[in-house]
Write an enzyme that holds these catalytic residues in place. Sequence first.
Site, mmCIF file in Angstrom:
data_model
loop_
_atom_site.group_PDB
_atom_site.id
_atom_site.type_symbol
_atom_site.label_atom_id
_atom_site.label_comp_id
_atom_site.label_asym_id
_atom_site.label_seq_id
_atom_site.Cartn_x
_atom_site.Cartn_y
_atom_site.Cartn_z
ATOM 1 C CB SER A 410 29.732 56.446 39.553
ATOM 2 O OG SER A 410 31.248 56.452 39.572
ATOM 3 C CG HIS A 431 25.276 56.586 38.407
ATOM 4 N ND1 HIS A 431 25.133 55.646 39.468
ATOM 5 C CD2 HIS A 431 26.593 56.212 37.666
ATOM 6 C CE1 HIS A 431 26.159 55.121 39.562
ATOM 7 N NE2 HIS A 431 27.122 55.049 38.670
ATOM 8 C CD GLU A 443 21.900 54.783 41.442
ATOM 9 O OE1 GLU A 443 21.596 54.215 42.569
ATOM 10 O OE2 GLU A 443 23.174 55.587 41.306
ATOM 11 C CG ASN A 481 28.248 52.483 42.751
ATOM 12 O OD1 ASN A 481 27.674 51.237 42.243
ATOM 13 N ND2 ASN A 481 28.639 53.224 41.817
#
Length: 713
Positions: A410, A431, A443, A481
């Site tokens: 990540s 992800h 993701e 993120n």
Amino acid sequence: MADVVRIEQREAITFVIVDNPPVNALSFPVRQGLWEALAAAEADLAQEAVVLVGAGAQFLSGADIREFGRPSQSPTLPELAVRIAAMSKPCIAAIRGAALGGGLELAMACHYRLAEQGARLGLPEVTLGLLPGAGGTQRLPRLVGVPLALEMIVHGAPIPAPQGLEAGLVDAVFHGDALEAAFRFVKEQPTEALALRRTDDRSDRLAGDHAGLFEAVRADLARRKPHLFAPQRAIEAVEAATGLPMADGLAREKALFAQCRASPQSAALIHRFFAERTVRKIAGLSRDVTSRPVTHAAVVGGGTMGVGIALSFANAGIPVKLVEVDKAALGRALQRAQNTYAASVRHGSLDAESVERRMALIEGVTDYAALADVDLVVEAVFEDVEVKRQVFQRLDAVCRPGAILATNTSSLNFDEIAAFTRRPEAVVGLHFFAPANVMPLLEVVRGARTSDDTLATAMALGRRLKKTAVVVGVCDGFVGNRMLFQYGREAEFLLEEGATPQQVDDALRRFGMAMGPFAVRDLSGLDVGLAIRRRQRAHAPAHLRWPTISDRLCAAGMFGQKTGAGYYRYEGGSRTPQENPDLLPMLEAASQDRGIERRLPDEALIIERTIFALINEGAKILEEGIAQRASDIDAIFINGYGFPAWRGGPMFYADQLGLDRVLERIRAFHAEHGDWWAPAPLLERAVAGGGTLTDWQPDRPAVVPKPLVGASL
Ligand code: 3H9
């Protein structure tokens, strides 16, 4: 007659077949075709019964959602339902696949309903911010009674055909061909002509006093889903069925439907519906690209994330090898998997037999040689580039040519990881979000050298795992993120300026976020972000000021729930957040260091500072090509970050608010708080040109992988 509806006759039975791929939505030509077919069947004296069927996999999947927002065209669905109900010949709905929304409403207007064993019947309108508007709120309680009708309409979940049979929604369940089943049904009736059994004339299932039930459902909704508009209106509509004659009930339903249709929540939820389907369209990917089969998978790393990923595979029926360094670690990992399933059994969401079947799909191994024949491996080891290097080099050595190697990183440089192998074209990012077996977001990271078929395979796998898989490009934090960082940073700055964690969390929960940012941080552990924050800071321009509260808490050993204290205090292992008295001196010290006087921000400011930070970064991400389209970002935030679906996601929310207003505030924050708030050029241009983020189209066709900000992270 439009060719999306055709007629076939067998003896004295007219089959009206809707053939409107992909899902038999009831668009205008279909409604028109149905109207004409019904008229023709009615007029033909030789014909004695009418059977309504859908060609293809679905019966009828409801109103054509793309038509919402346009003026309605007659015959409308309610008109059609009334027409069917009033037919002088018996009408039978023969349902295979999904009978949803307006599709089930037409079936309920029919005089008889047959459903194939695997069919699903439901009124999912609330998931679109609507309520059933073609008589569903009046006819369903007449057929199945008030409690089940309320449950189905207020929550929108479909029921399987056998439950429909038990509840009285369908008259018979069949196997095999719908036309054949309907033909037999008509022929096998004891009397020559089937009775015209009209749903509208029934009232037996409405009997009783339901006032207490309505109040209980209202109160439960107000507690659990306080923001939602449509379900409360849906309760009113069903209540009308119990107190008003059919025609008045239909009029009440119509008025309530119109309120929902005009609501911003419905616009947002319809946007969400299409956003979650549009993510599958990958610009620039050739139509000839096919995904490769994934029949055997592996996961390296049996920590919380690795086990969650392995469970996702097992839940989808895919055999998976779980790799750990030694027998002891493997034992712990398998125990973790077993414990997770045991919790599902306790909650009643799984039975013991399914657990056994799924656990049998997970094979623990400690030797990489066992991965020689798998089709895809997901690496979920510690976030350290050296550890990743070792894992990927070993995988590259043992896995067969053509096997896909995926990383769950990540925060590390994806392209650097891909370059550890001799097959960077077969490396992709997967992800997952914790807990990986529960969270619906995936993701899918497309690196500089990821091949099209690797990407297509990863996307197809995401669908099999029942995830909303979204393609993202390479940058620090990918889409979710990276945006969340901006949001969290502003939340923390608000603390330094005078807010409390409780105040910020409450404001954002009232806005609709599933959890406040500080409760989330305490849950995931403040130490998790520590290394990332240090790395980011090392590469960021020196003049940027960083918030300090998380670091102060970490320095004091307060990492969140796991240490019993973080932004909140958790007494005796409880998960209930309470005020942490040790935090206030830290907040005061931070304010003092910044030379600012603490004052409580108002709620509107909390929302703007945090949510507009998301929007500004989202616009930058869009322009960089890290996300393909604004609606992909919305799908990410709704499915992975608890953003309220009824606001449509951060980008749609920005469009709804008005981009000029959003930009004006961002400019003001820029002036007041500095460069974190530099307005996204795309936002500036959208405002200047009068466009929206949702409609923005990139100049280039595909997600273009971008180099990471800064050097190797
Ligand atoms: C309603 O009925 C209101 C009435 O009460 C009153 C009116 C007055 N319309 O999901 P998929 C498209 S509200 C238009 O991947 P699956 C979808 O966008 C309606 N388009 O298929 C996608 O397009 P693309 C209540 C629709 O096999 C393609 O079809 N009904 C519609 O995984 C394939 O979709 C619902 O809410 C539609 N209704 O699942 C049901 N439905 O390929 C909504 C789908 O361009 N639909 N599309 O991306 C579903 O739940 C699923 O599509 C279904 C099939 C279960 C049917």
